[in-house]
Scaffold this active site. Structure first.
Site, PDB file in Angstrom:
ATOM      1  N   CYS A   1       0.835  -1.200   0.000  1.00  0.00           N
ATOM      2  CA  CYS A   1       0.000   0.000   0.000  1.00  0.00           C
ATOM      3  C   CYS A   1       0.876   1.260   0.000  1.00  0.00           C
ATOM      4  O   CYS A   1       1.488   1.584  -1.003  1.00  0.00           O
ATOM      5  CB  CYS A   1      -0.984  -0.035   1.164  1.00  0.00           C
ATOM      6  SG  CYS A   1      -2.370   1.112   0.948  1.00  0.00           S
TER       7      CYS A   1
ATOM      8  N   HIS B   1      -3.707  -5.080   0.700  1.00  0.00           N
ATOM      9  CA  HIS B   1      -3.168  -5.608   1.963  1.00  0.00           C
ATOM     10  C   HIS B   1      -3.248  -7.138   1.976  1.00  0.00           C
ATOM     11  O   HIS B   1      -4.335  -7.695   2.158  1.00  0.00           O
ATOM     12  CB  HIS B   1      -3.946  -5.035   3.153  1.00  0.00           C
ATOM     13  CG  HIS B   1      -3.672  -3.585   3.401  1.00  0.00           C
ATOM     14  ND1 HIS B   1      -2.637  -3.149   4.196  1.00  0.00           N
ATOM     15  CD2 HIS B   1      -4.283  -2.470   2.931  1.00  0.00           C
ATOM     16  CE1 HIS B   1      -2.620  -1.825   4.216  1.00  0.00           C
ATOM     17  NE2 HIS B   1      -3.620  -1.388   3.448  1.00  0.00           N
TER      18      HIS B   1
ATOM     19  N   GLU C   1      -2.138  -9.063   4.274  1.00  0.00           N
ATOM     20  CA  GLU C   1      -2.151  -9.568   5.649  1.00  0.00           C
ATOM     21  C   GLU C   1      -3.555  -9.744   6.208  1.00  0.00           C
ATOM     22  O   GLU C   1      -3.724 -10.440   7.213  1.00  0.00           O
ATOM     23  CB  GLU C   1      -1.333  -8.643   6.566  1.00  0.00           C
ATOM     24  CG  GLU C   1      -1.908  -7.255   6.775  1.00  0.00           C
ATOM     25  CD  GLU C   1      -1.518  -6.242   5.718  1.00  0.00           C
ATOM     26  OE1 GLU C   1      -1.642  -5.036   5.982  1.00  0.00           O
ATOM     27  OE2 GLU C   1      -1.100  -6.656   4.610  1.00  0.00           O
TER      28      GLU C   1
END
Length: 509
Positions: free
Chosen positions: A79, A167, A169
């Site tokens: 990002c 993202h 994660e």
């Protein structure tokens, strides 16, 4: 030598989550502020640049010096990190006309790219950005796009450098863990040997070398963190460790005796101190929650110091500090000197001229539990819910009194034991009863009552940073409510807290 991944933090709410996902792959990683990270040595296998609440176009946005990283080590920008690698090296980032927040899909993937190995075309990803990459610098090749963002992912030709505007994660990115695995294993070459058992073995050896023949004292709380820390030290130095367990009069029903027995069963050299009246005398009539905490901290230091001074030639104070405490004590704008006050035994190390040893300072909460399992600690300790240092004092809202404390303690015991009896305890991260400083009208038999209300609180979480209220069965809640009202004199109303964190907190004070 422990191989590792470095994560440079630009202030993203997801930075700790990146670290947790990588550690779930049995790869060790550490988080550092973007402006306060060490020079990479041979143990560093790769670097990740986190997201950020800033825009790269902001005047004071984070701008790390990557001269010792970019092009020399595998690098992944996430990002903001991806946008910085464009903005700082000749590309263009602009405010997006089609901001992407939430779910999107990769309509194009370069399936030959190492980062996207085995990732499915059309895979869902999670976007959270207001800027977008308008123009890539020379040598940057697009490897992934969504319907609205052409440069959703890129690779720099001739370097092991990647950038992704989503993202990986978060759980909403369906192949995110696979992408992180591709980066840390296929690209960085990590061997995935960082396991709870390996951590325990290495830490015991390190503690032997760090402490040597010196004596160590540790304040036990009955919780997972201090118990696992004590277990590691006990294996390393045996009876040179003295544990002190203080009963502050604010523990749960019969907890002091139960916990002391479990510590003795584990072979700990532990001293139990009954100081309840000392704490309760100091707290009598106090209603301000911050003042409660300060009084408890002050009295604890006095009691702990008195007992510690009876042990001759102590050189070290052990603490159960864990990694979130360490991270939260260091701002992305620069390092801070202190750990959070409720984990640092309030100035005792300096006051008593002691060095500090923190065996768990690199672990997240769930990792502490797994290390405890690897050490063979019983489920009664490993699966124990977190319990605040100030204990029931911050669950008794309003003015402190012994009478109200006993009402709360009895209600709390019915709730917690009920969760255990009905097989619900392990499905809850933390549960508590809270006594409100208000009374309400009720009817018992033929008489009108005017008594206290109890709040039941139960949440699910992984690390306590975010939490959702637990959807306990209505029949169970009804049964517990009846039992509390019938058995605990002074309560005529029970309510259930259905707020999540955020915006609420887990504790009420």
């Amino acid at each position: 030598m422990q191989e590792k991944i470095l994560i440079l933090d630009f202030g993203s709410q997801y930075t700790q989550l990146i670290a947790r996902r990588i550690r779930e792959l049995n790869v060790y990683c550490e988080i550092f502020p973007f402006n306060h990270f060490p020079d990479p040595d041979e143990t560093v296998k790769g670097v990740i640049l986190s997201g950020s609440p800033f825009s790269v176009r902001d005047k004071n946005s984070p701008a790390p010096d990557l001269n010792k990283i970019k092009g020399l080590l595998p690098l992944l920008g996430v990002c903001y990190g991806a946008q910085y690698l464009v903005h700082a090296f000749g590309g263009e980032v602009t405010a997006s006309n089609t901001r992407e927040y939430g779910r999107a899909n990769l309509v194009y993937i370069n399936e030959n790219d190492l980062l996207f190995k085995n990732v499915r075309p059309g895979a869902q990803v999670w976007m959270s950005h207001g800027d977008t990459i308008l123009k890539l610098p020379g040598g940057y090749e697009i490897t992934g796009s969504t319907a609205d963002v052409q440069a959703g992912a890129y690779h720099i030709s001739g370097e092991k450098t990647w950038g992704i505007q989503f993202h990986p994660e978060v759980y909403h990115t369906t192949d995110g863990q696979l992408m992180l695995e591709n980066f840390v294993v296929s690209i960085c070459g990590c061997t995935r040997r960082w396991t709870p058992a390996a951590f325990a073995e290495t830490t015991v050896a390190d503690l032997k070398a760090q402490v040597g023949p010196d004596k160590v004292i540790l304040g036990l709380s009955g919780g997972v963190d201090s118990t696992v820390a004590a277990s590691l030290l006990n294996k390393a130095i045996g009876n040179n460790l003295t544990c002190i367990f203080v009963d502050n009069g604010l523990l749960r029903k019969n907890e002091f005796r139960k916990v002391m027995d479990s510590y003795l069963d584990l072979g700990f050299n532990v001293i139990g101190i009954d100081a309840g009246n000392r704490f309760l005398d100091a707290l009598e009539g106090v209603s301000d929650p911050e003042l409660k905490r300060k009084i408890i901290g002050k009295v604890f230091i006095e009691v702990f110091e008195e007992e510690a001074k009876k042990i001759k030639n102590v050189k070290w104070l052990a603490q159960g500090t864990i990694y979130p405490d360490v991270i939260e004590s260091v701002s992305v704008k620069g390092p801070s000197a202190t750990i959070k006050s409720h984990h640092n035994v309030g100035g005792l190390p300096g006051k008593m001229n002691l060095k500090v040893v923190e065996p768990l300072r690199l672990l997240f909460k769930d990792e502490v539990r797994r290390v405890g399992l690897a050490l063979g600690l019983p489920d009664s300790i490993i699966k124990r819910h977190p319990f605040p240092g100030p204990g029931l004092a911050i669950r008794l809202l309003g003015r402190m009194s012994r009478e109200k404390l006993e009402i709360l303690r009895d209600a709390d015991d019915i709730f917690i034991e009920g969760l255990k009896k009905h097989g619900l305890y392990d499905s809850v991260w933390q549960a508590a009863a809270i006594l409100l400083p208000v009374q309400s009208v009720g009817v018992m038999g033929d008489e009108r009552t005017y008594e206290f209300a109890i709040v039941l609180r139960a949440v699910g979480s992984t690390d306590g940073m975010t939490a959702d209220w637990s959807h306990l069965p209505y029949d169970f809640l009804g049964m517990i409510s009846n039992e509390i009202i019938n058995r605990v004199k002074g309560i005529n109303r029970v309510v259930y807290d259905i707020s999540s964190k955020p915006p609420s907190t887990i504790e009420w004070e």
